[in-house]
Design a protein around this motif. Structure first.
Motif, PDB file in Angstrom:
ATOM      1  N   VAL A   1       0.842  -1.206   0.000  1.00  0.00           N
ATOM      2  CA  VAL A   1       0.000   0.000   0.000  1.00  0.00           C
ATOM      3  C   VAL A   1       0.875   1.252   0.000  1.00  0.00           C
ATOM      4  CG1 VAL A   1      -1.721   1.342   1.282  1.00  0.00           C
ATOM      5  CG2 VAL A   1      -1.928  -1.147   1.167  1.00  0.00           C
TER       6      VAL A   1
ATOM      7  N   ALA B   1     -10.078   4.180   1.972  1.00  0.00           N
ATOM      8  CA  ALA B   1      -9.413   2.931   2.365  1.00  0.00           C
ATOM      9  C   ALA B   1     -10.222   2.192   3.432  1.00  0.00           C
ATOM     10  CB  ALA B   1      -8.003   3.227   2.872  1.00  0.00           C
TER      11      ALA B   1
ATOM     12  N   MET C   1       1.932   3.962  -3.212  1.00  0.00           N
ATOM     13  CA  MET C   1       1.515   5.368  -3.122  1.00  0.00           C
ATOM     14  C   MET C   1       2.691   6.320  -3.296  1.00  0.00           C
ATOM     15  SD  MET C   1      -1.169   5.214   0.075  1.00  0.00           S
ATOM     16  CE  MET C   1      -1.598   6.964   0.073  1.00  0.00           C
TER      17      MET C   1
ATOM     18  N   TRP D   1      -3.237   3.305  -3.613  1.00  0.00           N
ATOM     19  CA  TRP D   1      -3.341   2.649  -2.307  1.00  0.00           C
ATOM     20  C   TRP D   1      -4.180   1.371  -2.407  1.00  0.00           C
ATOM     21  CZ3 TRP D   1      -8.449   2.250  -1.161  1.00  0.00           C
ATOM     22  CH2 TRP D   1      -9.304   3.197  -1.732  1.00  0.00           C
ATOM     23  N   ASN D   2      -5.089   1.327  -3.396  1.00  0.00           N
ATOM     24  CA  ASN D   2      -5.995   0.178  -3.525  1.00  0.00           C
ATOM     25  C   ASN D   2      -5.346  -1.007  -4.230  1.00  0.00           C
ATOM     26  OD1 ASN D   2      -5.895   1.679  -5.927  1.00  0.00           O
ATOM     27  ND2 ASN D   2      -7.897   0.975  -6.586  1.00  0.00           N
TER      28      ASN D   2
ATOM     29  N   SER E   1      -1.326  10.448  -4.001  1.00  0.00           N
ATOM     30  CA  SER E   1      -1.910   9.582  -2.969  1.00  0.00           C
ATOM     31  C   SER E   1      -2.660   8.397  -3.551  1.00  0.00           C
ATOM     32  CB  SER E   1      -2.871  10.409  -2.090  1.00  0.00           C
ATOM     33  OG  SER E   1      -2.200  11.505  -1.513  1.00  0.00           O
ATOM     34  N   ASP E   2      -2.581   8.224  -4.867  1.00  0.00           N
ATOM     35  CA  ASP E   2      -3.331   7.143  -5.502  1.00  0.00           C
ATOM     36  C   ASP E   2      -2.560   5.822  -5.422  1.00  0.00           C
ATOM     37  OD1 ASP E   2      -5.491   6.033  -6.847  1.00  0.00           O
ATOM     38  OD2 ASP E   2      -4.563   6.326  -8.801  1.00  0.00           O
TER      39      ASP E   2
ATOM     40  N   THR F   1      -0.044   9.387   4.578  1.00  0.00           N
ATOM     41  CA  THR F   1      -0.630  10.707   4.840  1.00  0.00           C
ATOM     42  C   THR F   1       0.228  11.487   5.824  1.00  0.00           C
ATOM     43  OG1 THR F   1      -2.874   9.927   4.371  1.00  0.00           O
ATOM     44  CG2 THR F   1      -2.681  11.925   5.694  1.00  0.00           C
TER      45      THR F   1
ATOM     46  N   THR G   1      -2.273   3.773   4.246  1.00  0.00           N
ATOM     47  CA  THR G   1      -2.711   5.134   3.882  1.00  0.00           C
ATOM     48  C   THR G   1      -2.444   6.125   5.011  1.00  0.00           C
ATOM     49  OG1 THR G   1      -4.979   4.563   4.576  1.00  0.00           O
ATOM     50  CG2 THR G   1      -4.483   4.429   2.228  1.00  0.00           C
TER      51      THR G   1
ATOM     52  N   GLY H   1      -5.609  13.577   2.191  1.00  0.00           N
ATOM     53  CA  GLY H   1      -5.345  12.504   3.151  1.00  0.00           C
ATOM     54  C   GLY H   1      -6.623  11.980   3.775  1.00  0.00           C
TER      55      GLY H   1
ATOM     56  N   THR I   1      -8.438   9.917   1.217  1.00  0.00           N
ATOM     57  CA  THR I   1      -7.750   8.650   0.961  1.00  0.00           C
ATOM     58  C   THR I   1      -7.995   7.653   2.092  1.00  0.00           C
ATOM     59  OG1 THR I   1      -6.023   9.844  -0.250  1.00  0.00           O
ATOM     60  CG2 THR I   1      -5.495   7.611   0.466  1.00  0.00           C
ATOM     61  N   ILE I   2      -7.844   8.102   3.338  1.00  0.00           N
ATOM     62  CA  ILE I   2      -8.042   7.204   4.487  1.00  0.00           C
ATOM     63  C   ILE I   2      -9.512   6.768   4.579  1.00  0.00           C
ATOM     64  CG2 ILE I   2      -7.964   7.026   7.015  1.00  0.00           C
ATOM     65  CD1 ILE I   2      -5.531   8.958   6.901  1.00  0.00           C
TER      66      ILE I   2
END
Length: 476
Positions: free
Chosen positions: A21, A62, A25, A240-241, A237-238, A269, A265, A55, A58-59
């Motif tokens: 992850v 997630a 990122m 992460w998935n 920040s992409d 962040t 994530t 952030g 994103t969190i």
């Protein structure tokens, strides 16, 4: 390579998944995009707010994905969630966008970023070193270096998931330690005068011009400027998935995917926020906004480490981009594997080699990423990735509400944190971001939408071919 096994091997621990992850990122974005953000917002406070908003989004996303990953702990991730919540067409449009732009163009851009910073150490690798030119088409040493890195990492990942995960965990831990080191040395080199000046009127939102002067926005234009500023932070920040794509190879996926999404994530962040605070502690805002080729981190490192700063930063970014691309390459091929299993991608992409990895899917991804490296157009494509990505994130998170209604009794080992409030907040924020971009930065939006929609005729062609194959098999 012959296929000897038909199932993925669950080899990745919680640490490996978390490192995938974080490692996917952190590429080159955090070292570059703060320049463009500063030009758009003109204040240190707004610079931080853009990263805080990103952030939070994103969190939140997630944490929401944790529920979906627990319900469908298998290879394919977001593609599978969209298929279950909506229909195969929606899932295919995501998979098509993922292959055509999102993953392959990102792999190309991260590869070229590696080469650009490698040129600080080996000047012959520079993008200015043109090896072949024909009209407007040029091939530089940086592009060939990018291709070399992509091919090498693809080959490593065909050797089995254990090889790829060892590389990923090592490079991600190395880059996290290095970035924290940079932040620590940055705070030791803190310039109180610079920090105080940067944070005076920090929350006054203006456009920063090249000479350092500020130009005020109307209220509506200010909202457009914030959305434009977030293009860079969302891109940074992409990915992460990516861990959800490789679910079939994670130990105890029902628990560890959701947990790794949150831990990864959150870690990134915090790293991003500290890095930007450090920038404002050592560089005047005008220097952040006008850094050479937007390379803010190199400019900061030159202040922190004097003459050795450029080399130190180049090495850190090479480590960061190399590890980032390993994660992107490893995870991306699993989406094409799942699409192939549905008869919506090259059939051979749905097979595993003797090391239990989808080698053909890895190599076709490699070929497409190399084409983007050669095209020189990956930078333009990355501008629109943020828009397309957020559209599909919103659809996927909305899928939680749909699946709660469609499948109320389905096993949910982990439920979305803050449901329904946080998922709704994400969708509202994502919608605002996309609408503002469509209104004020159409060049970021329409090309991405057109590439996504071009998947519709391809989908129906694939379905038609699949029906013909079934009909031929039945009549045989």
């Amino acid at each position: 390579m012959h296929q000897t096994e038909t199932a993925f091997k669950p080899s990745l621990s919680l640490l490996d998944a978390t490192m995938l992850v974080a490692g996917s990122m952190i590429g080159s974005g955090i070292f570059i995009v703060s320049a463009d953000i500063t030009r758009n917002v003109g204040g240190a406070g707004w610079l931080m707010l853009v990263w805080i908003i990103t952030g939070f989004m994103t969190i939140t996303a997630a944490l929401s994905y944790g529920e979906l990953s627990g319900m469908y702990p298998k290879a394919g991730g977001q593609y599978v969630y969209l298929k279950e919540a909506y229909n195969p067409l929606t899932a295919f449009l995501y998979g098509w966008s993922f292959f055509a732009v999102i993953q392959t163009a990102t792999i190309a851009a991260v590869g070229v970023a590696f080469a650009k910073f490698a040129a600080y150490i080996v000047p012959a690798l520079s993008e200015d070193h043109v090896l072949l030119a024909s009209g407007s088409f040029k091939i530089s040493a940086a592009q060939l270096t990018s291709i070399g890195v992509i091919v090498l990492l693809t080959w490593i990942n065909t050797r089995g998931v254990k090889t790829g995960k060892t590389l990923q965990t090592f490079f991600t831990l190395t880059k996290l330690v290095s970035i924290f080191g940079l932040i620590a040395f940055g705070f030791l080199a803190l310039n109180k005068g610079v920090l105080q000046t940067n944070w005076t009127n920090a929350f006054s939102l203006n456009q920063m011009l090249p000479d350092g002067s500020l130009s005020s926005y109307t209220t509506i234009a200010a909202m457009g400027a914030i959305a434009a500023a977030m293009v860079g932070s969302i891109f940074s920040s992409d990915s992460w998935n990516n861990v959800a794509f490789i679910a079939g190879e994670i130990k105890n996926p029902k628990r560890n995917i959701g947990l790794s999404l949150f831990l990864g994530t959150l870690t990134v962040t915090v790293v991003y926020l500290l890095t930007n605070i450090m920038y404002t502690a050592v560089l005047p805002l005008q220097q952040i906004a006008t850094a050479d080729k937007d390379r803010v981190a190199v400019t900061a490192a030159q202040v922190i480490f004097a003459q050795g700063g450029t080399i130190i930063m180049a090495l850190l970014i090479m480590i960061s981009t190399f590890g980032c691309n390993n994660g992107l390459i490893m995870a991306g091929a699993r989406v094409y594997y799942t699409m192939a299993a549905d008869g919506l991608f090259f059939k051979k992409a749905g097979t595993l080699n003797s090391q239990s990895v989808p080698a053909f899917a890895l190599w076709i991804q490699c070929a497409f990423a190399c084409c983007w490296s050669l095209s020189g157009k990956y930078g333009d494509l990355l501008d629109m990735i943020s828009f397309v990505v957020v559209v599909f994130y919103m659809l996927t998170i909305a899928g939680i509400f749909i699946l709660r209604k469609k499948k109320p009794d389905a096993e949910r080992p982990y439920k979305a944190f803050g449901y329904p409030v946080l998922p709704i907040v994400y969708i509202v924020m994502g919608l605002a971001f996309c609408i503002l971009l469509m209104a004020y930065k159409p060049r970021f939006t329409w090309p991405g939408l057109l590439i996504t929609l071009s998947g519709i005729p391809i989908y129906y062609m694939a379905i038609g071919a699949k029906k013909k194959q079934l009909a031929a098999a039945e009549s045989a």
